[in-house]
Write an enzyme that holds these catalytic residues in place. Structure first.
Site, PDB file in Angstrom:
ATOM      1  N   HIS A 415       0.814  -1.218   0.000  1.00  0.00           N
ATOM      2  CA  HIS A 415       0.000   0.000   0.000  1.00  0.00           C
ATOM      3  C   HIS A 415       0.846   1.267   0.000  1.00  0.00           C
ATOM      4  O   HIS A 415       0.325   2.368  -0.209  1.00  0.00           O
ATOM      5  CB  HIS A 415      -0.949   0.002   1.208  1.00  0.00           C
ATOM      6  CG  HIS A 415      -2.340   0.440   0.870  1.00  0.00           C
ATOM      7  ND1 HIS A 415      -2.615   1.539   0.086  1.00  0.00           N
ATOM      8  CD2 HIS A 415      -3.547  -0.081   1.203  1.00  0.00           C
ATOM      9  CE1 HIS A 415      -3.913   1.682  -0.049  1.00  0.00           C
ATOM     10  NE2 HIS A 415      -4.517   0.698   0.620  1.00  0.00           N
ATOM     11  N   ASP A 419      -2.392   3.404  -4.217  1.00  0.00           N
ATOM     12  CA  ASP A 419      -3.641   3.306  -3.464  1.00  0.00           C
ATOM     13  C   ASP A 419      -4.507   2.210  -4.068  1.00  0.00           C
ATOM     14  O   ASP A 419      -4.129   1.533  -5.035  1.00  0.00           O
ATOM     15  CB  ASP A 419      -4.374   4.649  -3.452  1.00  0.00           C
ATOM     16  CG  ASP A 419      -4.611   5.182  -4.858  1.00  0.00           C
ATOM     17  OD1 ASP A 419      -4.655   4.370  -5.805  1.00  0.00           O
ATOM     18  OD2 ASP A 419      -4.757   6.411  -5.010  1.00  0.00           O
TER      19      ASP A 419
END
Length: 444
Positions: A415, A419
């Site tokens: 992450h 995104d």
């Protein structure tokens, strides 16, 4: 007088600090040639043969099969001729002789006029160039710290048999092999395990102590995997998304391609081709995060080349061979390289270079008969695409209910590099290519 030279375990690269002796390929007193493999060792990456840069007479060996030898520690000592003839390199300048480190690792021949030796079955050395062979070198007395030669029956045991014995706590020295010349086979270990389970009354070989409650030490590949997965779990904030996809058309494409003749193309090759196309559209996922000494992320490195790793099951456990520059290969070439690396994984002959340097991993866990998975990312990569089994399911196709071949795709990503929108876009593109493989034409 001959000069005794010590050959130490070379630096095997990729942060490896040692290797386990699998089997000795020479005996004390044997005459060897320059660059002749003397020992087979197992690192955390692969099983490889180590050649000695000296030619002459082996005077000592260091390390028994199953024993770990650190990098820089002595492997063998060799009595070489002080004249620097074909029995070995110049004793005072060994760097001018062999350039070998490991068999298959870009070896360098000697300079112009250099002669290599080869060993006859009887042990004598014959010069390749047309020149009189030197008189045989008589071995000096072995040094005091020499390790006596291991019994031949132990020195030829395969890595698979050794691993099985180690996992079950069986002392190989106590077994009598049923193979040729007393070779200990897997069946011999299995019988010893069964006999030990039946109890000592049957004259079974008692398992060697393996620690409290049968604890088995993590060594070699298993230790490396454990360390890497721990690092991945600790450092990478991973997230997973998944989607079901109709793979009916992809399977039809595979049959069409294979029906046209030429090398067969497997499903993994098609999935690899889809992966490289997806990474071309979402290059931020072909990346790795660089951290400082404290583990804090400091930079994002995007890779221009796709070095595609894929999970492969081998006798040594799960390994991840790497297809170099996969983005430059067509589907047939991808299939050929995937097949070659898979065969090497099953044979246990993958080199460290073939197991490192990946930038993205494809994991076809459907071969285990499961639908989905949330795997740990192969550190230091940023993402992994997983593919579940393909099974017939009811599916709405063109507005009507039909039986279609359906698979579940999962995508685990770091992450920190993107995104959810980017990850979702990547996975959706992959799913679309699975359902409509003609979309790949836009990427060619």
């Amino acid at each position: 007088m001959p000069v005794v030279r010590e050959f130490t375990l070379p630096d095997l690269g990729e942060g490896l600090t040692g290797a386990e002796v699998v089997r000795w390929m020479v005996e004390v007193g044997e005459v060897i040639a320059v660059d002749q493999p003397v020992v087979e060792v197992e690192t955390a990456k692969a099983v490889v043969e180590v050649p000695c840069p000296y030619g002459g007479v082996v005077t000592a060996r260091f390390g028994e099969p199953g024993e770990e030898v650190p990098v820089g520690a002595a492997l063998v000592t060799v009595a070489v001729s002080p004249s620097g003839d074909s029995s070995g390199p110049d004793p005072e300048a060994p760097a001018r002789g062999s350039g070998n480190v490991l068999v298959g690792y870009g070896t360098v021949e000697g300079g112009k006029g250099a002669r290599r030796g080869r060993v006859r079955p009887g042990g004598a050395v014959t010069a390749v160039a047309a020149a009189p062979a030197p008189a045989p070198v008589r071995p000096p007395a072995p040094p005091a710290r020499a390790v006596p030669a291991a019994p031949a029956v132990v020195a030829v045991i395969s890595p698979l048999v050794r691993r099985s014995a180690r996992e079950h706590g069986i002392d190989l020295a106590a077994l009598t092999g049923s193979g040729p010349d007393g070779l200990i086979l897997r069946a011999d270990v299995d019988r010893a395990v069964a006999a030990a389970a039946a109890g000592p009354a049957n004259g079974a070989v008692r398992p060697a102590a393996a620690g409290a409650e049968g604890a088995v030490p993590l060594r070699g590949l298993r230790r490396t995997i454990a360390e890497k997965l721990t690092l991945s779990h600790r450092e990478i904030p991973a997230a997973t998304c998944w989607v079901d996809a109709d793979a009916t058309e992809l399977l039809a494409l595979r049959e069409q391609l294979n029906g046209a003749g030429g090398p067969r193309i497997g499903l993994l090759a098609l999935l690899a081709r889809i992966s490289t196309a997806a990474l071309a559209r979402f290059p931020e996922l072909n990346a790795s995060v660089e951290c400082d000494a404290a583990g804090a992320p400091v930079a994002l490195r995007r890779h221009t080349a796709v070095h595609l790793g894929f999970a492969a099951q081998s006798e040594r456990g799960l390994v991840v061979p790497v297809v170099r520059d996969a983005h430059l290969l067509n589907t047939v070439q991808l299939g050929a390289e995937l097949a070659r690396l898979t065969d090497s994984a099953r044979a246990g002959s993958l080199t460290p270079a073939e197991l490192t340097g990946g930038t993205f991993t494809l994991n076809n866990y459907g071969v285990f008969g499961v639908d989905g998975s949330t795997p740990l990312i192969n550190h230091p990569e940023a993402a992994m695409l997983g593919v579940g089994r393909i099974v017939a399911k009811p599916w709405v196709h063109r507005g009507e209910l039909a039986v279609r071949q359906v698979t579940q795709l999962s995508f685990t990503f770091d992450h920190r590099v993107c995104d959810g929108g980017t990850a979702g876009g990547f996975l959706r593109f992959v799913a679309d290519c699975v359902e409509q493989p003609g979309m790949l034409m836009r990427q060619l």
